[in-house]
Design an enzyme around this catalytic site. Structure first.
Site: not given
Lengths: 323, 323
Positions: A134, A205
């Site tokens: 993020g 990720k």
């Protein structure tokens, strides 16, 4: 004043957060780039949604080519999520000479080579800082200021939903089901939490981190992945007795000329910096052969933290364009 | 293969660590930059010192102009420490069209405007990632991927010596004097520890952070600074009873249109991420109005961590030169 004209694909939570980040910090961003950045066109069907930003009806379109093929767009921000049509849209944008920024981990993990090659062959920039961690600038760190290192190990808490659930189980004695419900109530978990709690989100990720730090392509589905659904209070309590915590850890480690990787619930001793990462926060622990141990900590999701990373990428592109 | 030729000013601990980082990861650094980076000349008087690196006698010089005025040098790395002659050397190098990298917090804090203006007017790059937080890429983070944020607060543990002393007092019940001695024995503190324990070292670093994050020049001597020499075991024990730790915290905070800053021993509750920063590690906590809370953690000193940051800056310059 130079203009950088942005087309935005998707104005859900993250798109709105990105728009809001630019709106809120417009003067600062203009000063930092030496150019005025404007979101001129938005691909979005849901015009009725309450977004709490100033956006004009004529900014919206439902026709992708209004952005992907428009000579009036310099940078395309892709925030649709999902592998397609997102990947196709990004490729079209780059083939039309546009720089691309995305937060879309699924698309980047699935099509890393295709997307980075398209950027290279079209001499445009393709950036995806928001796709991992993020708001934490981990991809920039790995691909610029730490480049003098050989990476030995990366271990991360890369999913806020599961970390929130584990923290609630540990600190407040909630059962898995109650903790999941608490996460859903606070907006940290989806109605269908499968992608988070089974570790699939983390696999995307980790695949991206492996590509950037070790130069290998490991498709997310090839990463041994175990989620948190089988954890019980007993596991959490046993860890506490042993002086640690259970965290969902994504890890990749150099082993000779090869690498080892996995995603699984892992015991972390209390004196390790990852043990202090609570609730919806993420953290990435990096070991380099010169720098030693580093950790990057912050909000791994949410509209504004993700908007910060997306706009950071756009600013980086704007500065490169102006040079 | 393009060549980037480096002149090194000073080959003490940090200079040797920088040389070793390049030597150890040469192939990787070449691959990452697309150029061969070579330290061709070293200004250093002490030729006898055992350094554990391969360096030829003819690489050494004792004449600054052999580096600062040589047409064969592209990048100058300044690792002499101290304000002068380091600042004068860096200005001369930039006036001669050379890019400059330094780890010298005293020189950067004292002459921030002079040095950054010289870089601008000569169209060269001036980078100093290693000057704050050692191997932690905090300056790159603040000046690139986080640029879409207005910074609200920065709080840091910016000195490994004092953090080591405080950790030893807290965890092992050592007195201040014994903990200082332990730090000196392990090479974490100088024979004269004044600059560390009185907070002067931290003041240089906070001054640089304030310049980059808030655009203000606050000379280090104008920052209210209190070191750790007056702390007693009783303070540490009281903090433990209150559920926290005493850390030497450098902080700067936005307050309306102004900023507030100080360096002083500060109570940090155990559930704050800065509380888990032990021994010689550093950490910088950043709050931005979009990204929220971030923390960067790692080794704030030492030859190889500092070498990692210095060479990271050189790689960034090499890539920009090649573009």
């Amino acid at each position: 004043m130079k203009q950088i004209r942005i087309g935005l694909l998707g104005m859900g939570n993250i798109g709105t957060g990105t728009y809001k980040t630019l709106e809120m910090n417009k003067a600062l961003i203009t000063a930092n780039t030496g150019a005025e950045l404007t979101i001129v066109k938005i691909l979005e069907k849901d015009l009725a949604r309450k977004r709490d930003v100033r956006v004009l009806p004529e900014q919206f379109t439902q026709e992708p080519s209004d952005i992907l093929e428009s000579p009036d767009i310099d940078v395309v921000i892709e925030l649709l999520g999902g592998i397609e049509p997102a990947t196709g849209f990004m490729l079209t944008a780059m083939n039309n000479g546009k720089h691309v920024v995305t937060a879309n981990k699924a698309a980047v993990a699935a099509n890393f080579d295709k997307l980075t090659n398209a950027a290279r062959s079209n001499s445009v920039m393709f950036r995806f800082e928001a796709s991992v961690g993020g708001g934490i600038p981990i991809l920039t760190a790995l691909t610029a200021p730490l480049l003098a290192n050989e990476y030995e190990e990366i271990r991360g808490i890369l999913n806020g939903t599961t970390n929130y659930i584990l923290t609630q189980m540990e600190e407040n004695g909630l059962s898995y089901d109650s903790a999941l419900k608490a996460a859903q109530d606070r907006g940290f978990a989806e109605a269908d939490p499968t992608a988070d709690v089974e570790g699939h989100d983390v696999a995307n990720k980790l695949s991206i981190l492996i590509s950037l730090a070790f130069g290998r392509r490991v498709p997310p589905e090839n990463i041994p992945t175990e989620g948190i659904t089988k954890l019980t209070m007993r596991d959490i309590e046993t860890a506490a007795v042993d002086g640690g915590k259970i965290k969902l850890i994504a890890s990749v480690k150099k082993r000779g000329n090869d690498i080892e990787y996995s995603i699984k619930p892992t015991f972390v001793p209390n004196d390790h910096p990852l043990a202090g990462v609570r609730n919806e926060f993420n953290a990435i622990f990096v070991k380099g052969n010169a720098v030693g141990e580093l950790m990057f900590y912050g909000k791994g999701a949410g509209p504004l933290p993700t908007g910060s990373a997306v706009m950071g990428d756009v600013i980086e592109i704007a500065r490169a364009v102006l040079r």
